[in-house]
Write an enzyme that holds these catalytic residues in place. Sequence first.
Site, PDB file in Angstrom:
ATOM      1  N   HIS A 168     -17.363 -29.164-115.321  1.00  0.00           N
ATOM      2  CA  HIS A 168     -17.664 -29.679-116.659  1.00  0.00           C
ATOM      3  C   HIS A 168     -19.162 -29.581-116.920  1.00  0.00           C
ATOM      4  O   HIS A 168     -19.971 -29.628-115.984  1.00  0.00           O
ATOM      5  CB  HIS A 168     -17.208 -31.132-116.799  1.00  0.00           C
ATOM      6  CG  HIS A 168     -17.244 -31.632-118.219  1.00  0.00           C
ATOM      7  ND1 HIS A 168     -16.388 -31.164-119.187  1.00  0.00           N
ATOM      8  CD2 HIS A 168     -18.060 -32.532-118.832  1.00  0.00           C
ATOM      9  CE1 HIS A 168     -16.655 -31.767-120.329  1.00  0.00           C
ATOM     10  NE2 HIS A 168     -17.673 -32.589-120.147  1.00  0.00           N
ATOM     11  N   HIS A 195     -20.971 -33.216-125.725  1.00  0.00           N
ATOM     12  CA  HIS A 195     -20.062 -32.377-124.942  1.00  0.00           C
ATOM     13  C   HIS A 195     -18.680 -32.344-125.566  1.00  0.00           C
ATOM     14  O   HIS A 195     -18.337 -33.168-126.424  1.00  0.00           O
ATOM     15  CB  HIS A 195     -19.983 -32.867-123.497  1.00  0.00           C
ATOM     16  CG  HIS A 195     -19.216 -34.156-123.318  1.00  0.00           C
ATOM     17  ND1 HIS A 195     -18.387 -34.400-122.236  1.00  0.00           N
ATOM     18  CD2 HIS A 195     -19.145 -35.289-124.083  1.00  0.00           C
ATOM     19  CE1 HIS A 195     -17.859 -35.607-122.324  1.00  0.00           C
ATOM     20  NE2 HIS A 195     -18.297 -36.169-123.426  1.00  0.00           N
ATOM     21  N   CYS A 238     -15.805 -27.072-122.975  1.00  0.00           N
ATOM     22  CA  CYS A 238     -17.137 -27.609-122.640  1.00  0.00           C
ATOM     23  C   CYS A 238     -18.208 -26.530-122.549  1.00  0.00           C
ATOM     24  O   CYS A 238     -19.286 -26.648-123.152  1.00  0.00           O
ATOM     25  CB  CYS A 238     -17.070 -28.445-121.366  1.00  0.00           C
ATOM     26  SG  CYS A 238     -16.670 -27.513-119.857  1.00  0.00           S
TER      27      CYS A 238
END
Length: 348
Positions: free
Chosen positions: A310, A322, A262
């Site tokens: 994240h 993402h 990520c």
Amino acid sequence: MNRRRRAAAAITVVCALTLLASPAGSAFAAPVPPAPPKKSLEEVRKEIDTLYRQAGAATDAYNLAEDQAEKQSAEIVRLAKVIAAGQTRIEDLKKRAGATARAQYRGGGLPPEAQLVLTDDPQLFLDGALRVQEAQKATKDLLGQLNGTQADLKVYAADASAQWKKLEANRVKKEKAKKEVETRISAAEKLEAELEAEERERLLALEQQEQYRAQSAWLDSGAMKDVKGSASEQGVRAVKFATAQIGKPYVWGAEGPGSYDCSGLTSQAWLAAGHGIPRTSQEQSRLLPAVEIKDMRPGDLIIYFADASHVGMYIGDGAIVHAPRPGRNVTIAGAGSMPILKVVRPDK
């Protein structure tokens, strides 16, 4: 009555013989425990999600340790070059000091002041006095430079030693985080592997339903009501890079070009836009300036979950791009499909 007694006695004898004939230890079989109830697919989904989130946090720890280790390695190399240059300078200063001593020896072993007193010529005396002063100053400066360079080398050597200890500590952290990542991912993959193909399809559908539910609730809250920001020039380039990676697989610790995690995706996107940012989602959260959701614009980064494990890039219209998790590819999702911690702006 006697008949009944005889029958009861016969049954007792038969039972006793049966027990005596049985192998030792097998007279009474242990009861078989009932099989544990099968988990529902939703329970499996939540368990897998938790494992991958834990893996994400460990991935951040791994990436941070790796990033710091790279910086410390570069610093050690720089210090080594400085130390080598300092040692060369010390050798040069020692040679110059040696030349001064040899010149004095050639003058009969007398110091310049003593030689000066022995002259009879006043002009030579005055000229010599000036040269003596200059020589004394040069010698003093030479010794000062030598002592200063030696002191500097001690400081640089101590700094290099400290950096080496930090490097070793981060190597240990990195290995520990790597083991944690692999353990969590392996456990999650094992759970998925135990599912039938049809169940895996339903699992994906459940994931999407949960994301849709969260996104709908977020939009219904009015969070996007005042969001109208336009991307900066660098933000446009960052979004263009990030969206061009759609379809590439998530791989923990990866920074492209074939795969990303990520924060690998967001950091590389902004690097491609000409603006370097921290490597991990936690460092991006900690070091980049925060903005209100109502002020966010394409290119901003949305940090998710309480542990900042994240990150996704806002691309406009309530959506992010993402890299979700292992087993999934870079994709577009709702900006509110996960719990938002904060929004940060790389180019503020």
